[in-house]
Scaffold this motif. Structure first.
Motif, short mmCIF file in Angstrom:
data_model
loop_
_atom_site.label_atom_id
_atom_site.label_comp_id
_atom_site.label_asym_id
_atom_site.label_seq_id
_atom_site.Cartn_x
_atom_site.Cartn_y
_atom_site.Cartn_z
N LEU A 290 38.72 37.72 29.77
CA LEU A 290 38.32 37.60 31.18
C LEU A 290 38.81 36.28 31.77
O LEU A 290 39.32 36.24 32.91
CB LEU A 290 36.79 37.70 31.30
CG LEU A 290 36.22 37.59 32.71
CD1 LEU A 290 36.76 38.73 33.60
CD2 LEU A 290 34.69 37.62 32.68
N ILE A 291 38.70 35.21 31.02
CA ILE A 291 39.16 33.89 31.51
C ILE A 291 40.67 33.91 31.72
O ILE A 291 41.19 33.41 32.72
CB ILE A 291 38.74 32.80 30.52
CG1 ILE A 291 37.19 32.65 30.53
CG2 ILE A 291 39.39 31.47 30.87
CD1 ILE A 291 36.67 31.76 29.43
N LEU A 292 41.38 34.48 30.77
CA LEU A 292 42.84 34.56 30.91
C LEU A 292 43.23 35.39 32.13
O LEU A 292 44.18 35.06 32.86
CB LEU A 292 43.46 35.16 29.64
CG LEU A 292 43.41 34.28 28.38
CD1 LEU A 292 43.93 35.06 27.17
CD2 LEU A 292 44.26 33.00 28.60
N TYR A 293 42.54 36.45 32.36
CA TYR A 293 42.85 37.32 33.50
C TYR A 293 42.63 36.58 34.81
O TYR A 293 43.43 36.67 35.75
CB TYR A 293 41.97 38.57 33.42
CG TYR A 293 42.14 39.47 34.62
CD1 TYR A 293 43.28 40.27 34.76
CD2 TYR A 293 41.17 39.50 35.63
CE1 TYR A 293 43.43 41.08 35.88
CE2 TYR A 293 41.32 40.31 36.73
CZ TYR A 293 42.46 41.11 36.85
OH TYR A 293 42.59 41.90 37.97
N ILE A 294 41.53 35.83 34.88
CA ILE A 294 41.23 35.08 36.11
C ILE A 294 42.30 34.05 36.36
O ILE A 294 42.78 33.86 37.50
CB ILE A 294 39.84 34.44 36.01
CG1 ILE A 294 38.74 35.54 35.99
CG2 ILE A 294 39.60 33.47 37.16
CD1 ILE A 294 37.36 35.01 35.72
N LYS A 295 42.72 33.35 35.34
CA LYS A 295 43.74 32.32 35.53
C LYS A 295 45.09 32.93 35.92
O LYS A 295 45.83 32.36 36.71
CB LYS A 295 43.90 31.51 34.23
CG LYS A 295 42.73 30.58 33.98
CD LYS A 295 42.99 29.74 32.73
CE LYS A 295 41.85 28.74 32.51
NZ LYS A 295 42.11 27.89 31.34
N LEU A 296 45.39 34.04 35.36
CA LEU A 296 46.68 34.65 35.67
C LEU A 296 46.72 35.26 37.08
O LEU A 296 47.78 35.32 37.71
CB LEU A 296 47.02 35.74 34.63
CG LEU A 296 47.33 35.22 33.22
CD1 LEU A 296 47.49 36.40 32.26
CD2 LEU A 296 48.59 34.37 33.22
#
Length: 229
Positions: free
Chosen positions: A221-227
């Motif tokens: 989820l964190i990676l998705y938000i950053k991307l």
């Protein structure tokens, strides 16, 4: 123990029958007069004794075990037949003695008074012989009773020993049963403990798996938000 008593009767029978056979075959033909009458009276008494011994063996035969009884039965029948044969031989000798006495009186011209005196003397001697023989039979009967009593005591001692052994074995069986019951109880407790530990391991595994899934989801989820920014 019954076999020992049977063997005792058989041994006594064989000894007495051998004495009767020897008297009929060798001793009596050489005797005359009162001596021969006394020997015949003794033979008659001994024939009564061997007949009683044969009957005793017949009764003891019923108490023997199967194979031993089968081996002893023909001997008992042979002994009874031998008693009858010895009786017949004794009667023949007795009849011969009567004929001899009659011929002797006819040849020598013995007077009735002399015959009566000789007969009375023979009766007195026969009476004494009967008394002595009766005492001997009583002694032998007493010895047989003592032997039976000894065998009964030995049998009782063996029975008591067997009972003690059985009691000891029973105690061992009871102790073994108690030990097995305790072992079963320990096994049950061990099984319950193992089941509890297994459930806890499964629970811990599920919790660990859940935490891993949650952690991985958060990372994604964190990676998705950053991307996406």
């Amino acid at each position: 123990m019954s076999s020992e008593l049977f063997a005792s009767y058989e041994s006594e029978y064989n000894a007495l029958a051998a004495a009767i056979r020897q008297r009929l075959d060798r001793t009596l033909p050489e005797l005359v007069g009162a001596e021969r009458r006394n020997a015949l009276n003794t033979t008659e008494r001994e024939l009564t004794e061997v007949s009683e011994l044969a009957e005793q063996m017949g009764m003891e035969l019923l108490t023997l075990e199967g194979p031993e009884r089968q081996r002893a039965a023909p001997r008992v029948r042979q002994y009874k037949a031998e008693v009858e044969r010895l009786r017949r031989e004794a009667r023949k000798v007795s009849q011969g003695l009567g004929n001899y006495e009659s011929n002797r009186r006819a040849l020598l011209g013995d007077s009735p008074a002399r015959d009566l005196s000789a007969e009375e003397a023979g009766l007195d001697s026969d009476h004494r012989t009967r008394l002595l023989s009766g005492n001997e039979r009583l002694l032998r009967g007493s010895e047989r009773l003592q032997e039976s009593h000894r065998i009964a005591i030995e049998t009782e001692a063996v029975g008591a020993s067997i009972l003690n052994d059985l009691r000891s074995q029973r105690e061992q069986i009871v102790n073994t049963r108690d030990t097995l019951a305790q072992a079963d109880a320990h096994i049950d407790r061990s099984q319950r403990t193992l089941r509890t530990m297994t459930r806890r391991l499964l629970t811990n595994k599920m919790i660990t798996t859940g935490l891993i899934v949650i952690g991985a989801s958060l990372v994604l989820l964190i990676l998705y938000i950053k991307l996406t920014r």
